[in-house]
Motif scaffolding. Structure first.
Motif, mmCIF file in Angstrom:
data_model
loop_
_atom_site.group_PDB
_atom_site.id
_atom_site.type_symbol
_atom_site.label_atom_id
_atom_site.label_comp_id
_atom_site.label_asym_id
_atom_site.label_seq_id
_atom_site.Cartn_x
_atom_site.Cartn_y
_atom_site.Cartn_z
ATOM 1 N N SER A 94 0.777 -1.102 0.195
ATOM 2 C CA SER A 94 0.049 -0.146 0.031
ATOM 3 C C SER A 94 0.837 1.238 -0.010
ATOM 4 N N GLY A 95 2.124 0.963 0.435
ATOM 5 C CA GLY A 95 2.941 2.396 0.503
ATOM 6 C C GLY A 95 3.002 3.079 1.865
ATOM 7 N N GLU A 96 2.013 2.624 2.631
ATOM 8 C CA GLU A 96 1.684 3.290 3.937
ATOM 9 C C GLU A 96 2.875 3.038 4.935
ATOM 10 N N GLN A 97 3.389 3.993 5.620
ATOM 11 C CA GLN A 97 4.613 4.000 6.611
ATOM 12 C C GLN A 97 4.158 4.713 7.872
ATOM 13 N N ARG A 98 4.971 3.820 8.772
ATOM 14 C CA ARG A 98 4.658 4.659 10.129
ATOM 15 C C ARG A 98 6.093 4.618 10.941
ATOM 16 N N HIS A 99 6.116 5.536 11.569
ATOM 17 C CA HIS A 99 7.344 5.901 12.391
ATOM 18 C C HIS A 99 7.301 4.982 13.601
ATOM 19 N N ILE A 100 8.082 3.968 13.908
ATOM 20 C CA ILE A 100 8.018 2.966 15.017
ATOM 21 C C ILE A 100 9.217 3.127 15.967
ATOM 22 N N VAL A 101 10.150 3.766 15.686
ATOM 23 C CA VAL A 101 11.349 3.958 16.634
ATOM 24 C C VAL A 101 12.317 4.930 16.276
ATOM 25 N N SER A 102 12.821 5.699 17.593
ATOM 26 C CA SER A 102 13.723 6.671 17.312
ATOM 27 C C SER A 102 15.008 6.427 18.299
#
Ligand SMILES: CC(C)(COP(=O)(O)OP(=O)(O)OC[C@H]1O[C@@H](n2cnc3c(N)ncnc32)[C@H](O)[C@@H]1OP(=O)(O)O)[C@@H](O)C(=O)NCCC(=O)NCCS
Length: 169
Positions: free
Chosen positions: A105-113
Protein backbone atom coordinates in the motif's frame (compact mmCIF):
# COMPACT_ATOMS: atom_id res chain seq x y z
CA UNK A 1 30.07 28.79 13.94
CA UNK A 2 33.72 28.58 12.77
CA UNK A 3 33.73 25.11 14.32
CA UNK A 4 30.84 24.14 12.02
CA UNK A 5 32.41 25.78 8.94
CA UNK A 6 35.40 23.43 9.22
CA UNK A 7 33.17 20.45 9.87
CA UNK A 8 32.22 17.52 7.68
CA UNK A 9 28.72 17.84 6.21
CA UNK A 10 26.09 15.61 7.83
CA UNK A 11 25.18 14.22 4.41
CA UNK A 12 28.72 12.89 3.89
CA UNK A 13 28.26 10.19 6.53
CA UNK A 14 24.47 9.75 6.67
CA UNK A 15 22.67 6.51 5.83
CA UNK A 16 19.35 7.05 4.09
CA UNK A 17 16.67 4.40 3.93
CA UNK A 18 18.49 1.16 4.68
CA UNK A 19 15.91 -1.53 3.91
CA UNK A 20 15.25 -4.61 6.05
CA UNK A 21 12.49 -6.97 4.93
CA UNK A 22 10.79 -8.62 7.91
CA UNK A 23 10.34 -12.41 7.81
CA UNK A 24 8.71 -14.77 10.36
CA UNK A 25 12.09 -15.55 12.01
CA UNK A 26 12.25 -11.89 13.20
CA UNK A 27 9.15 -12.24 15.41
CA UNK A 28 8.81 -12.26 19.22
CA UNK A 29 6.20 -14.32 21.11
CA UNK A 30 3.62 -11.63 20.47
CA UNK A 31 3.98 -12.05 16.68
CA UNK A 32 5.47 -8.56 16.34
CA UNK A 33 9.06 -7.73 15.38
CA UNK A 34 11.63 -8.64 18.09
CA UNK A 35 12.92 -5.37 19.59
CA UNK A 36 16.43 -6.75 20.11
CA UNK A 37 16.86 -7.22 16.36
CA UNK A 38 15.77 -3.62 15.77
CA UNK A 39 18.18 -2.35 18.48
CA UNK A 40 21.10 -4.37 17.05
CA UNK A 41 20.40 -2.99 13.57
CA UNK A 42 20.22 0.58 14.92
CA UNK A 43 23.60 0.03 16.64
CA UNK A 44 25.24 -1.38 13.47
CA UNK A 45 23.94 1.37 11.21
CA UNK A 46 24.75 4.16 13.66
CA UNK A 47 28.25 2.71 14.08
CA UNK A 48 28.85 2.95 10.34
CA UNK A 49 27.78 6.62 10.38
CA UNK A 50 30.21 7.31 13.27
CA UNK A 51 33.06 5.51 11.48
CA UNK A 52 32.33 7.35 8.23
CA UNK A 53 32.29 10.68 10.04
CA UNK A 54 35.42 10.13 12.11
CA UNK A 55 37.45 7.89 9.81
CA UNK A 56 38.21 5.81 12.93
CA UNK A 57 37.16 2.61 14.62
CA UNK A 58 34.34 3.57 16.99
CA UNK A 59 32.58 1.98 19.96
CA UNK A 60 29.16 2.60 21.46
CA UNK A 61 29.52 4.36 24.82
CA UNK A 62 25.86 5.13 25.50
CA UNK A 63 22.37 4.80 24.05
CA UNK A 64 19.65 7.19 25.15
CA UNK A 65 16.08 6.01 25.74
CA UNK A 66 14.74 3.92 22.89
CA UNK A 67 10.99 4.22 22.47
CA UNK A 68 9.07 1.63 20.49
CA UNK A 69 6.19 3.79 19.31
CA UNK A 70 4.37 1.15 17.26
CA UNK A 71 4.84 -2.56 16.43
CA UNK A 72 5.94 -3.97 13.09
CA UNK A 73 4.67 -7.27 11.66
CA UNK A 74 5.85 -10.00 9.35
CA UNK A 75 5.78 -9.05 5.68
CA UNK A 76 6.47 -5.41 6.45
CA UNK A 77 9.62 -3.54 5.45
CA UNK A 78 11.73 -1.70 8.02
CA UNK A 79 13.46 1.47 6.81
CA UNK A 80 16.42 2.74 8.87
CA UNK A 81 17.93 6.24 8.46
CA UNK A 82 20.81 7.55 10.57
CA UNK A 83 23.00 10.64 10.68
CA UNK A 84 25.64 12.30 12.82
CA UNK A 85 23.93 15.09 14.77
CA UNK A 86 27.02 16.53 16.41
CA UNK A 87 30.62 15.75 17.41
CA UNK A 88 32.53 17.06 20.45
CA UNK A 89 36.00 15.83 21.48
CA UNK A 90 36.17 12.12 20.74
CA UNK A 91 32.43 11.48 20.88
CA UNK A 92 29.60 11.82 18.37
CA UNK A 93 25.84 11.62 18.70
CA UNK A 94 24.16 9.56 15.98
CA UNK A 95 20.39 9.75 15.58
CA UNK A 96 18.54 6.82 14.01
CA UNK A 97 14.91 6.78 12.88
CA UNK A 98 13.07 3.61 11.91
CA UNK A 99 9.88 3.38 9.87
CA UNK A 100 7.74 0.34 9.07
CA UNK A 101 6.26 0.18 5.59
CA UNK A 102 3.48 -1.86 4.07
CA UNK A 103 5.20 -2.05 0.70
CA UNK A 104 2.00 -3.05 -1.12
CA UNK A 105 0.00 0.00 0.00
CA UNK A 106 3.02 2.29 0.54
CA UNK A 107 1.73 3.24 4.03
CA UNK A 108 4.59 4.11 6.42
CA UNK A 109 4.68 4.45 10.24
CA UNK A 110 7.41 5.86 12.43
CA UNK A 111 8.13 3.00 14.88
CA UNK A 112 11.41 3.80 16.71
CA UNK A 113 13.88 6.63 17.32
CA UNK A 114 17.20 6.35 19.13
CA UNK A 115 20.18 8.56 19.91
CA UNK A 116 23.50 6.77 20.42
CA UNK A 117 26.88 8.13 21.44
CA UNK A 118 30.00 6.63 19.87
CA UNK A 119 33.63 7.27 20.76
CA UNK A 120 36.38 7.21 18.11
CA UNK A 121 39.52 5.28 19.06
CA UNK A 122 43.14 5.64 17.96
CA UNK A 123 45.48 2.75 17.14
CA UNK A 124 46.08 2.20 20.89
CA UNK A 125 42.31 1.95 21.50
CA UNK A 126 42.27 5.35 23.28
CA UNK A 127 39.69 8.08 22.58
CA UNK A 128 40.86 10.40 19.80
CA UNK A 129 39.56 13.81 18.70
CA UNK A 130 37.20 13.81 15.72
CA UNK A 131 36.34 16.56 13.25
CA UNK A 132 33.25 18.70 13.86
CA UNK A 133 29.94 18.23 12.06
CA UNK A 134 28.61 20.82 9.59
CA UNK A 135 24.79 20.95 9.62
CA UNK A 136 23.49 22.38 6.32
CA UNK A 137 19.71 22.11 6.46
CA UNK A 138 17.15 23.43 8.97
CA UNK A 139 16.51 19.94 10.34
CA UNK A 140 20.26 19.23 10.66
CA UNK A 141 20.73 22.55 12.50
CA UNK A 142 17.85 21.71 14.85
CA UNK A 143 19.33 18.26 15.58
CA UNK A 144 22.76 19.87 16.11
CA UNK A 145 21.35 22.28 18.73
CA UNK A 146 19.25 19.61 20.46
CA UNK A 147 22.23 17.25 20.65
CA UNK A 148 23.96 19.66 23.06
CA UNK A 149 21.03 19.42 25.50
CA UNK A 150 21.04 15.63 25.34
CA UNK A 151 24.82 15.49 25.87
CA UNK A 152 24.52 17.69 29.02
CA UNK A 153 21.78 15.42 30.37
CA UNK A 154 23.58 12.13 29.65
CA UNK A 155 26.91 13.29 31.10
CA UNK A 156 25.17 14.65 34.22
CA UNK A 157 23.38 11.32 34.59
CA UNK A 158 26.61 9.32 34.11
CA UNK A 159 28.40 11.52 36.67
CA UNK A 160 25.57 11.17 39.23
CA UNK A 161 25.62 7.37 38.86
CA UNK A 162 29.41 7.29 39.28
CA UNK A 163 29.11 9.41 42.46
CA UNK A 164 26.39 7.16 43.84
CA UNK A 165 28.56 4.10 43.26
CA UNK A 166 31.54 5.85 44.85
CA UNK A 167 33.68 5.26 41.77
CA UNK A 168 33.21 1.48 42.16
CA UNK A 169 31.92 1.11 38.54
C1 LIG B 1 34.26 4.43 25.23
C2 LIG B 1 35.49 4.38 26.12
C3 LIG B 1 36.72 4.06 25.26
C4 LIG B 1 35.66 5.77 26.73
O1 LIG B 1 36.72 5.70 27.61
P1 LIG B 1 36.85 6.76 28.79
O2 LIG B 1 38.02 6.38 29.59
O3 LIG B 1 35.52 6.95 29.45
O4 LIG B 1 37.24 8.04 27.98
P2 LIG B 1 36.91 9.54 28.29
O5 LIG B 1 36.57 9.77 29.72
O6 LIG B 1 38.03 10.31 27.66
O7 LIG B 1 35.60 9.80 27.44
C5 LIG B 1 35.62 9.71 26.04
C6 LIG B 1 34.38 10.37 25.50
O8 LIG B 1 33.25 9.60 25.88
C7 LIG B 1 32.27 10.43 26.47
N1 LIG B 1 31.54 9.64 27.44
C8 LIG B 1 32.05 8.93 28.46
N2 LIG B 1 31.04 8.33 29.13
C9 LIG B 1 29.91 8.67 28.52
C10 LIG B 1 28.53 8.36 28.72
N3 LIG B 1 28.13 7.57 29.69
N4 LIG B 1 27.63 8.91 27.88
C11 LIG B 1 28.02 9.70 26.86
N5 LIG B 1 29.30 10.02 26.61
C12 LIG B 1 30.22 9.51 27.44
C13 LIG B 1 33.06 11.55 27.11
O9 LIG B 1 32.26 12.69 27.30
C14 LIG B 1 34.14 11.77 26.06
O10 LIG B 1 33.59 12.54 24.99
P3 LIG B 1 34.34 13.85 24.42
O11 LIG B 1 35.77 13.41 24.11
O12 LIG B 1 33.60 14.15 23.17
O13 LIG B 1 34.25 14.89 25.46
C15 LIG B 1 35.36 3.31 27.25
O14 LIG B 1 34.36 3.75 28.16
C16 LIG B 1 35.00 1.95 26.71
O15 LIG B 1 35.83 1.26 26.15
N6 LIG B 1 33.73 1.54 26.87
C17 LIG B 1 33.26 0.28 26.34
C18 LIG B 1 32.80 0.47 24.89
C19 LIG B 1 32.26 -0.80 24.31
O16 LIG B 1 32.81 -1.86 24.47
N7 LIG B 1 31.16 -0.67 23.58
C20 LIG B 1 30.54 -1.78 22.95
C21 LIG B 1 29.19 -2.01 23.52
S1 LIG B 1 29.18 -3.17 24.85
Amino acid sequence: MSDQAEGRPVAASAIREHIYKVFPNDMNSNATVFGGMVMATIDRISLVVAERHSGRVCVTVSVDDIHFLAPARTGETLIFSASCNRAWGSSMEIGCRVKAEDSMSGEQRHIVSAYSTFVALDDDHKPVTVRPVRPETDIERRRYDEAALRRDARLKHAKALEKLRGGQG
